[in-house]
Design a protein around this motif. Structure first.
Motif, PDB file in Angstrom:
ATOM      1  N   ASP A  30      50.037  40.363  46.054  1.00 46.80           N
ATOM      2  CA  ASP A  30      49.517  40.185  44.709  1.00 46.80           C
ATOM      3  C   ASP A  30      50.097  38.915  44.122  1.00 46.80           C
ATOM      4  O   ASP A  30      51.235  38.549  44.394  1.00 46.80           O
ATOM      5  CB  ASP A  30      49.920  41.361  43.813  1.00 46.80           C
ATOM      6  N   ARG A 155      43.298  39.494  42.897  1.00 44.54           N
ATOM      7  CA  ARG A 155      43.668  40.811  42.373  1.00 44.54           C
ATOM      8  C   ARG A 155      42.936  41.088  41.064  1.00 44.54           C
ATOM      9  O   ARG A 155      42.732  40.192  40.248  1.00 44.54           O
ATOM     10  CB  ARG A 155      45.179  40.828  42.148  1.00 44.54           C
ATOM     11  N   ARG A 169      43.957  45.116  45.067  1.00 39.75           N
ATOM     12  CA  ARG A 169      44.749  44.008  45.609  1.00 39.75           C
ATOM     13  C   ARG A 169      43.851  42.846  46.014  1.00 39.75           C
ATOM     14  O   ARG A 169      42.672  43.034  46.274  1.00 39.75           O
ATOM     15  CB  ARG A 169      45.529  44.470  46.839  1.00 39.75           C
TER      16      ARG A 169
END
Length: 194
Positions: A30, A155, A169
């Motif tokens: 992320d 993300r 994600r």
């Protein structure tokens, strides 16, 4: 709910346009910044932009490179399409996105409906912009155009939409586009996950 982009279970293009879910994706870390921040992605090679302004995101404009019926034109149009998807996800405004495909494009229509559902419930989609990483355009002997692509999905988080809320994600996804020319412009005839 947190969703990762991995595995071979295809949830479908509809889910992708709302949340970034599709088969064949690999997890990526992320980004360190919060979703609400506006990071500066690499600028597109055209004048189209979805960068936020003090008053909000700017609706992308079709770049001149996307106009000709060439491999380069098809690639530029697909890049523009992803910019419009990113704009629609940030704003809930799907009007421009709706004009880029034929009425029978199920993947396109499903994505448009999914985005609309989130915003009709008072929700928002934070993050989750799309960036074209690779495109391989082609034309069949009958004249039909297609573009095989690899797209980076950042993300995202859907909030305020009840059971549609989720965290997704970042990852990379493959898509296959069918394109046609109508009245001197490109239109998407199908959008699929190979």
């Amino acid at each position: 709910m947190t969703v990762t982009l991995r595995g071979r279970s295809a949830i479908g293009v509809t889910a992708l346009l709302i949340a970034g879910l599709v088969a064949g994706c690999e997890d990526e870390e992320d980004p360190p910044q919060p979703l609400e921040s506006s990071s500066k992605p690499a600028p597109p090679p055209t004048s189209a932009t979805t960068e936020p302004t003090p008053t909000g995101p700017v609706e992308p404009t079709l770049p001149v490179e996307a106009e000709p019926e060439t491999k380069e034109g098809a690639t530029a149009f697909v890049q523009y399409y992803w910019q419009v998807v990113s704009f629609a996800r940030r704003t809930g405004d799907v009007r421009l996105l709706s004009t880029l495909s034929v009425p029978s494009c199920e993947g396109c229509n499903g994505g448009i409906k999914s985005i609309s559902r989130v915003y009709k419930r008072g929700g928002r989609i934070l993050g989750g912009s799309f960036e074209l990483k690779k495109a391989i355009p082609g034309q069949t002997p009958s004249g039909a155009w297609n573009v095989s692509t690899r797209v980076k999905v950042n993300r995202s988080r859907t909030v305020g939409a009840g059971d549609l809320n989720q965290n997704v994600r970042a990852g990379e996804l493959n898509f296959l586009f069918g394109l046609e020319r109508a009245n001197g412009s490109w239109q998407i005839t199908f959008l699929d996950v190979p």
